[in-house]
Scaffold this motif. Sequence first.
Motif, PDB file in Angstrom:
ATOM      1  N   ASP A  41       0.939  -1.187  -0.099  1.00  0.00           N
ATOM      2  CA  ASP A  41      -0.076  -0.021  -0.135  1.00  0.00           C
ATOM      3  C   ASP A  41       0.745   1.364   0.093  1.00  0.00           C
ATOM      4  N   LYS A  42       2.127   1.220  -0.318  1.00  0.00           N
ATOM      5  CA  LYS A  42       2.997   2.285  -0.498  1.00  0.00           C
ATOM      6  C   LYS A  42       3.267   2.811  -1.781  1.00  0.00           C
ATOM      7  N   GLY A  43       4.229   3.632  -1.842  1.00  0.00           N
ATOM      8  CA  GLY A  43       4.481   4.057  -2.872  1.00  0.00           C
ATOM      9  C   GLY A  43       5.816   5.177  -2.811  1.00  0.00           C
ATOM     10  N   ILE A  44       6.424   5.663  -4.144  1.00  0.00           N
ATOM     11  CA  ILE A  44       7.541   6.403  -4.275  1.00  0.00           C
ATOM     12  C   ILE A  44       7.033   7.505  -5.288  1.00  0.00           C
ATOM     13  N   ILE A  45       7.039   8.763  -5.054  1.00  0.00           N
ATOM     14  CA  ILE A  45       6.248   9.600  -6.051  1.00  0.00           C
ATOM     15  C   ILE A  45       7.326  11.231  -5.975  1.00  0.00           C
ATOM     16  N   TYR A  46       7.249  11.468  -7.314  1.00  0.00           N
ATOM     17  CA  TYR A  46       7.715  12.815  -7.643  1.00  0.00           C
ATOM     18  C   TYR A  46       6.610  13.695  -7.995  1.00  0.00           C
ATOM     19  N   LYS A  47       6.268  14.817  -7.051  1.00  0.00           N
ATOM     20  CA  LYS A  47       5.040  15.549  -7.495  1.00  0.00           C
ATOM     21  C   LYS A  47       5.029  16.403  -8.558  1.00  0.00           C
ATOM     22  N   SER A  48       6.361  17.011  -9.004  1.00  0.00           N
ATOM     23  CA  SER A  48       6.517  17.889 -10.058  1.00  0.00           C
ATOM     24  C   SER A  48       6.544  17.062 -11.618  1.00  0.00           C
ATOM     25  N   GLY A  49       6.462  15.802 -11.336  1.00  0.00           N
ATOM     26  CA  GLY A  49       6.565  15.049 -12.756  1.00  0.00           C
ATOM     27  C   GLY A  49       5.130  14.804 -13.212  1.00  0.00           C
ATOM     28  N   PHE A  50       4.152  15.424 -12.524  1.00  0.00           N
ATOM     29  CA  PHE A  50       2.704  15.418 -13.042  1.00  0.00           C
ATOM     30  C   PHE A  50       2.365  16.654 -13.552  1.00  0.00           C
ATOM     31  N   ARG A  51       1.706  16.764 -14.693  1.00  0.00           N
ATOM     32  CA  ARG A  51       1.324  18.184 -15.484  1.00  0.00           C
ATOM     33  C   ARG A  51       0.208  18.769 -14.710  1.00  0.00           C
ATOM     34  N   GLU A  52      -0.825  18.006 -14.188  1.00  0.00           N
ATOM     35  CA  GLU A  52      -1.979  18.170 -13.419  1.00  0.00           C
ATOM     36  C   GLU A  52      -2.138  17.823 -12.091  1.00  0.00           C
ATOM     37  N   GLU A  53      -2.119  18.951 -11.109  1.00  0.00           N
ATOM     38  CA  GLU A  53      -2.178  18.606  -9.619  1.00  0.00           C
ATOM     39  C   GLU A  53      -3.126  17.459  -9.504  1.00  0.00           C
ATOM     40  N   ALA A  54      -4.394  17.330  -9.906  1.00  0.00           N
ATOM     41  CA  ALA A  54      -5.343  16.417  -9.765  1.00  0.00           C
ATOM     42  C   ALA A  54      -4.826  14.914 -10.053  1.00  0.00           C
ATOM     43  N   ASP A  55      -3.951  14.728 -10.815  1.00  0.00           N
ATOM     44  CA  ASP A  55      -3.362  13.401 -11.286  1.00  0.00           C
ATOM     45  C   ASP A  55      -2.388  13.054  -9.951  1.00  0.00           C
ATOM     46  N   TYR A  56      -1.585  14.000  -9.401  1.00  0.00           N
ATOM     47  CA  TYR A  56      -0.706  13.778  -8.177  1.00  0.00           C
ATOM     48  C   TYR A  56      -1.955  13.295  -7.164  1.00  0.00           C
ATOM     49  N   MET A  57      -2.870  14.221  -6.770  1.00  0.00           N
ATOM     50  CA  MET A  57      -3.785  14.009  -5.926  1.00  0.00           C
ATOM     51  C   MET A  57      -4.521  12.737  -5.744  1.00  0.00           C
ATOM     52  N   TYR A  58      -4.801  12.339  -7.110  1.00  0.00           N
ATOM     53  CA  TYR A  58      -5.426  10.935  -7.384  1.00  0.00           C
ATOM     54  C   TYR A  58      -4.597   9.841  -6.427  1.00  0.00           C
ATOM     55  N   LEU A  59      -3.360   9.838  -6.717  1.00  0.00           N
ATOM     56  CA  LEU A  59      -2.391   8.948  -6.044  1.00  0.00           C
ATOM     57  C   LEU A  59      -2.236   9.096  -4.426  1.00  0.00           C
ATOM     58  N   VAL A  60      -2.330  10.281  -4.016  1.00  0.00           N
ATOM     59  CA  VAL A  60      -2.155  10.685  -2.785  1.00  0.00           C
ATOM     60  C   VAL A  60      -3.503  10.232  -2.070  1.00  0.00           C
ATOM     61  N   ASN A  61      -4.575  10.347  -2.531  1.00  0.00           N
ATOM     62  CA  ASN A  61      -5.824   9.732  -2.063  1.00  0.00           C
ATOM     63  C   ASN A  61      -5.809   8.385  -2.009  1.00  0.00           C
ATOM     64  N   LEU A  62      -5.494   7.777  -2.942  1.00  0.00           N
ATOM     65  CA  LEU A  62      -5.509   6.228  -3.226  1.00  0.00           C
ATOM     66  C   LEU A  62      -4.663   5.762  -2.066  1.00  0.00           C
ATOM     67  N   PHE A  63      -3.438   5.999  -2.148  1.00  0.00           N
ATOM     68  CA  PHE A  63      -2.390   5.423  -1.156  1.00  0.00           C
ATOM     69  C   PHE A  63      -2.564   6.133   0.356  1.00  0.00           C
ATOM     70  N   GLY A  64      -2.655   7.442   0.317  1.00  0.00           N
ATOM     71  CA  GLY A  64      -2.544   8.073   1.571  1.00  0.00           C
ATOM     72  C   GLY A  64      -0.945   8.745   1.627  1.00  0.00           C
ATOM     73  N   ARG A  65      -1.092   9.977   2.037  1.00  0.00           N
ATOM     74  CA  ARG A  65       0.083  10.883   2.140  1.00  0.00           C
ATOM     75  C   ARG A  65       1.227  10.185   2.829  1.00  0.00           C
ATOM     76  N   GLU A  66       0.924   9.612   4.094  1.00  0.00           N
ATOM     77  CA  GLU A  66       1.812   8.989   4.912  1.00  0.00           C
ATOM     78  C   GLU A  66       2.456   7.833   4.345  1.00  0.00           C
ATOM     79  N   ASN A  67       1.916   7.347   3.346  1.00  0.00           N
ATOM     80  CA  ASN A  67       2.419   5.908   2.679  1.00  0.00           C
ATOM     81  C   ASN A  67       3.349   6.200   1.464  1.00  0.00           C
ATOM     82  N   LEU A  68       3.361   7.396   0.945  1.00  0.00           N
ATOM     83  CA  LEU A  68       4.092   8.104   0.028  1.00  0.00           C
ATOM     84  C   LEU A  68       5.629   8.549   0.146  1.00  0.00           C
TER      85      LEU A  68
END
Length: 304
Positions: A209-236
Amino acid sequence: MLNLNIKNETSRLRAVILGTAISNGPTPQVHEAYDPKSLEHILAGTYPVEEDMVNEMEAFNEVFKKYDVKVYRPEIIENYNQIFSRDIGFVIEDVFIKANILPDRERELEAIQYVIDQIDPVKVVRPPEEVHIEGGDVMPWNDHIFIGTYKGSDYKDYITARTNMQGVNYIKELFPNKIVKEFDLVKSKIEPRDNALHLDCCFQPIGADKGIIYKSGFREEADYMYLVNLFGRENLFHIEREEMYNMNSNVFSIAPDVVVVEKNFTRLKKWLLEKGFTVEEVPYAEIAKQEGLLRCSTLPLIRD
């Protein structure tokens, strides 16, 4: 027969295709560079040499041996780059999808034909020509399939844009029961620090349930937020611009609790260990100069 099975990025790995750096060919000319990071090293005279890359891949191969994974290697094409097997095909569920890659890389598919021949032909598909899709952009994640794409109207101007919306729709049609979610990625032809060549350059799930993410790799904030909501910020694990440039999100999972990382990824290693992962370290800094790392050089065929 090979009974393919890939439902996600992290279940216990049983069989994989690992690229090869043998007979990798001379350092490319400037006009032959496919990505800005290779270009940077060609210009600086620091492009990796074959011997170093062969040693790095061998270290990775040793980790697979340690975990008893069946490893297939491509047949050697003389003087040809065959490191990044992730680009040329990928498996979702029990289907092998051949990628429509850059035309001059077609021979890389022929070099793994002996593996494809062991798969039920009904389960091997090739998308129509207008569909662009590469394995680095495709991530099966249980009921989801995440896909990196580029939605800019100037898609055709970017050799770094490898998966188009036709590719996304093709996967939707192929897997109607999955939630197929596409992510619009930042692309650059000239600055590797602002180029997410594939989705796995700015995101990858690990564990359950975890992940590695680079926020600025996404052109749309909403796409980044989709993953934050799915995985949970504390798991990223959020990586910085330089860590993204060094490919920190391009690790590779052998099991839900075993992750292979490049040995210089200190901050990520620390986080993984704190979260209870077993971390296998390999040297891969030379291969990384070609804007690809561990996930890029693998094509998983069977996981539990």
